[in-house]
Motif scaffolding. Structure first.
Motif, mmCIF file in Angstrom:
data_model
loop_
_atom_site.group_PDB
_atom_site.id
_atom_site.type_symbol
_atom_site.label_atom_id
_atom_site.label_comp_id
_atom_site.label_asym_id
_atom_site.label_seq_id
_atom_site.Cartn_x
_atom_site.Cartn_y
_atom_site.Cartn_z
ATOM 1 N N UNK A 260 0.830 -1.197 0.000
ATOM 2 C CA UNK A 260 0.000 0.000 0.000
ATOM 3 C C UNK A 260 0.863 1.245 0.000
ATOM 4 N N UNK A 261 0.469 2.226 -0.821
ATOM 5 C CA UNK A 261 1.170 3.504 -0.853
ATOM 6 C C UNK A 261 0.212 4.571 -1.362
ATOM 7 N N UNK A 262 0.209 5.719 -0.713
ATOM 8 C CA UNK A 262 -0.623 6.826 -1.160
ATOM 9 C C UNK A 262 -2.109 6.517 -1.196
ATOM 10 N N UNK A 263 -2.577 5.688 -0.267
ATOM 11 C CA UNK A 263 -4.000 5.378 -0.191
ATOM 12 C C UNK A 263 -4.477 4.343 -1.186
ATOM 13 N N UNK A 264 -3.542 3.702 -1.900
ATOM 14 C CA UNK A 264 -3.888 2.701 -2.905
ATOM 15 C C UNK A 264 -3.160 1.390 -2.624
ATOM 16 N N UNK A 265 -3.784 0.269 -2.989
ATOM 17 C CA UNK A 265 -3.092 -1.007 -3.021
ATOM 18 C C UNK A 265 -2.370 -1.075 -4.363
ATOM 19 N N UNK A 266 -1.036 -1.124 -4.335
ATOM 20 C CA UNK A 266 -0.285 -1.035 -5.581
ATOM 21 C C UNK A 266 0.150 -2.400 -6.111
ATOM 22 N N UNK A 267 0.110 -3.446 -5.267
ATOM 23 C CA UNK A 267 0.434 -4.788 -5.749
ATOM 24 C C UNK A 267 -0.022 -5.808 -4.721
ATOM 25 N N UNK A 268 -0.518 -6.944 -5.203
ATOM 26 C CA UNK A 268 -0.878 -8.055 -4.330
ATOM 27 C C UNK A 268 -0.347 -9.348 -4.934
ATOM 28 N N UNK A 269 -0.201 -10.360 -4.075
ATOM 29 C CA UNK A 269 0.233 -11.663 -4.560
ATOM 30 C C UNK A 269 0.930 -12.435 -3.467
#
Length: 343
Positions: A211-220
């Motif tokens: 998470x960065x800047x209020x967003x989920x930027x990568x999952x896995x």
């Protein structure tokens, strides 16, 4: 076969505390049945706000949170915390100081068997013998296990843990982390653990969400995310990384250590070459263009800082090594730990 049902689904979650800053800026996240998800990000990235929104302690301004087909939060609905089957373990554990460990775990349970159910949870946490102890009589690790037992006692659909190990010393933190993961898996619990510690996130997670800047930027899966970050920001969240800006020429990106494969990118496209320190191997070389400026031991590895006229970088090499400060070296690159991403 593993259960891969999505238990909790978050879509487009937004929450602002100031007009010019979104704590949540459209976050999407799925929690799968019986799996532990670690939510990793720096301070201020929105982790705790997202956790509090799942618990019902924060109301979203846009987006939705759904448990299966049940809406917990959207534009028209906000289910209060007490109506959500969520267990929470806070950073400070939030135990009632005037209650015994057993009374703390039984708090909120109903029925004539509530003390028996609470004691069963304490036994599962290997704390049945401390049932009559008050919080001030328990160690930090014991308090954390009581808090986890209290969260699990009502058999919640989801358990949320907010930086649960941050107040403990390093040795105890590792030991307690393993106990907590074992307890959650034994109970088959769907869990979300919030942390800013990359090592901790990798150790506990079945699924990793950055998470960065209020967003989920990568999952896995943790290994997949570590090996294949989607951006420089994602790579930095998971540890040290050298970032070299380049442009693609004939399917390759040039670095001070030689070209790397950049297939899939257009010629002339700007890219970032992400190099983990373990990708760089140093060899003593009197004619080498690199000079070692610093050598530090980190236990099983050595960290060498080295430079040339083009810049300065860090290599992580096995210990022992004959290379020391002032040595001239040549450098080879292991492509296993190198990724090329859009600049």
């Amino acid at each position: 076969m593993a259960d891969t049902r999505t238990v909790l689904s978050i879509r487009g979650a937004e929450r602002r505390y100031r007009a010019d800053h979104a704590a949540l800026a459209g976050a999407d996240l799925d929690l799968q049945a019986g799996r532990i998800t670690a939510l990793l990000g720096p301070s201020g990235s929105g982790k705790s706000t997202l956790l509090r929104a799942i618990a019902g302690l924060e109301r979203l301004e846009a987006g939705s949170i759904r448990l299966g087909d049940t809406v917990w939060n959207d534009a028209t609905t906000h289910i209060p915390p007490e109506a959500r089957r969520v267990g929470m373990v806070f950073q400070d554990y939030a135990l009632f100081p005037h209650m015994t460990a057993l009374a703390n775990v039984a708090f909120g349970l109903t029925g004539p068997d509530k003390n028996a159910r609470a004691l069963a949870q304490l036994d599962a946490a290997e704390l049945g013998h401390r049932a009559k102890a008050y919080p001030h009589e328990l160690s930090g690790g014991e308090q954390q296990r009581v808090a986890l037992a209290r969260a699990l006692a009502p058999e919640p659909t989801v358990v949320l843990l907010d930086e649960p190990f941050s107040g403990l010393d390093r040795r105890l933190r590792g030991e307690l982390r393993e106990r907590t993961v074992d307890t959650l898996r034994a109970a088959g619990t769907t869990a979300l653990i919030v942390t800013h510690d990359a090592e901790e996130a990798m150790a506990v997670a079945d699924e990793l969400a950055l998470m960065d800047g209020g967003l989920i930027i990568q999952t896995g899966a943790p290994d997949d995310v570590w090996m294949s970050p989607v951006s420089a920001t994602a790579a930095k969240l998971l540890g040290d990384v050298e970032i070299i800006e380049a442009r693609v020429t004939a399917g390759q990106a040039e670095t001070p250590f030689g070209p790397v494969d950049a297939n899939g990118f257009d010629d002339g496209q700007p890219v970032s070459v992400l190099i983990r320190p373990r990708a760089l191997s140093l060899s003593l070389d009197a004619d080498g263009v690199f000079t070692v400026t610093r050598r530090r031991s980190t236990g099983p590895h050595l960290t060498h800082r080295f430079h040339s006229g083009a810049g300065e970088w860090t290599a992580q090499t096995p210990s022992p090594s004959p290379i020391t400060e002032g040595d001239r070296v040549s450098v080879t690159l292991d492509p296993t730990y190198v990724r090329v991403v859009p600049a």
